[in-house]
Design a protein around this motif. Structure first.
Motif, mmCIF file in Angstrom:
data_model
loop_
_atom_site.group_PDB
_atom_site.id
_atom_site.type_symbol
_atom_site.label_atom_id
_atom_site.label_comp_id
_atom_site.label_asym_id
_atom_site.label_seq_id
_atom_site.Cartn_x
_atom_site.Cartn_y
_atom_site.Cartn_z
ATOM 1 N N LEU A 118 24.987 15.185 61.518
ATOM 2 C CA LEU A 118 24.892 16.637 61.589
ATOM 3 C C LEU A 118 24.750 17.068 63.041
ATOM 4 N N HIS A 119 25.365 18.176 63.380
ATOM 5 C CA HIS A 119 25.205 18.769 64.701
ATOM 6 C C HIS A 119 24.694 20.179 64.508
ATOM 7 N N HIS A 120 23.459 20.418 64.933
ATOM 8 C CA HIS A 120 22.763 21.692 64.719
ATOM 9 C C HIS A 120 22.774 22.085 63.243
ATOM 10 N N GLY A 121 22.562 21.092 62.375
ATOM 11 C CA GLY A 121 22.464 21.330 60.942
ATOM 12 C C GLY A 121 23.784 21.407 60.203
ATOM 13 N N ARG A 122 24.892 21.341 60.911
ATOM 14 C CA ARG A 122 26.211 21.413 60.267
ATOM 15 C C ARG A 122 26.847 20.027 60.225
ATOM 16 N N PRO A 123 27.546 19.709 59.145
ATOM 17 C CA PRO A 123 28.172 18.384 59.043
ATOM 18 C C PRO A 123 29.167 18.138 60.175
ATOM 19 N N ALA A 124 29.054 16.964 60.795
ATOM 20 C CA ALA A 124 29.954 16.601 61.883
ATOM 21 C C ALA A 124 30.706 15.313 61.581
ATOM 22 N N GLY A 125 30.281 14.579 60.557
ATOM 23 C CA GLY A 125 30.974 13.348 60.208
ATOM 24 C C GLY A 125 30.192 12.556 59.184
ATOM 25 N N VAL A 126 30.874 11.602 58.571
ATOM 26 C CA VAL A 126 30.262 10.721 57.583
ATOM 27 C C VAL A 126 30.682 9.293 57.916
ATOM 28 N N LEU A 127 29.711 8.398 57.905
ATOM 29 C CA LEU A 127 29.983 6.978 58.122
ATOM 30 C C LEU A 127 29.742 6.242 56.821
ATOM 31 N N ARG A 128 30.654 5.348 56.483
ATOM 32 C CA ARG A 128 30.546 4.598 55.230
ATOM 33 C C ARG A 128 30.674 3.112 55.508
ATOM 34 N N GLY A 129 30.137 2.308 54.623
ATOM 35 C CA GLY A 129 30.316 0.856 54.656
ATOM 36 C C GLY A 129 29.817 0.211 55.923
#
Length: 77
Positions: free
Chosen positions: A21-32
């Motif tokens: 999250l960047h300032h509470g907003r989604p910025a990316g997702v990491l998996r595995g």
């Protein structure tokens, strides 16, 4: 120019994914493997810089202004 990255946080989801999250907003997702590697690296490196690097070139808010700059007026985005 800009200072050190700031405003990044992360949370671990129930399924093991890492949500950046960047300032509470989604910025990316990491998996595995990427999520596991992130959890190992976040303890050793600067967490803010690591998350900024992983999210890539997130929006800075100046895209509209830059598009109208005289040197960019003829370009198609």
């Amino acid at each position: 120019m800009t200072g050190a990255p700031e405003g990044f946080t992360y949370r671990v989801r129930k399924n093991g994914d890492i949500e950046l999250l960047h300032h509470g907003r989604p910025a990316g997702v990491l998996r595995g493997r990427a999520a596991a590697r992130f959890l190992a690296d976040v303890e050793q490196d600067d967490p803010q810089e690591l998350m900024a690097r992983l999210t890539g070139n997130y929006r800075h808010g100046n895209e509209r202004v830059a598009r109208n700059h005289p040197r960019n007026r003829g370009r198609q985005a």
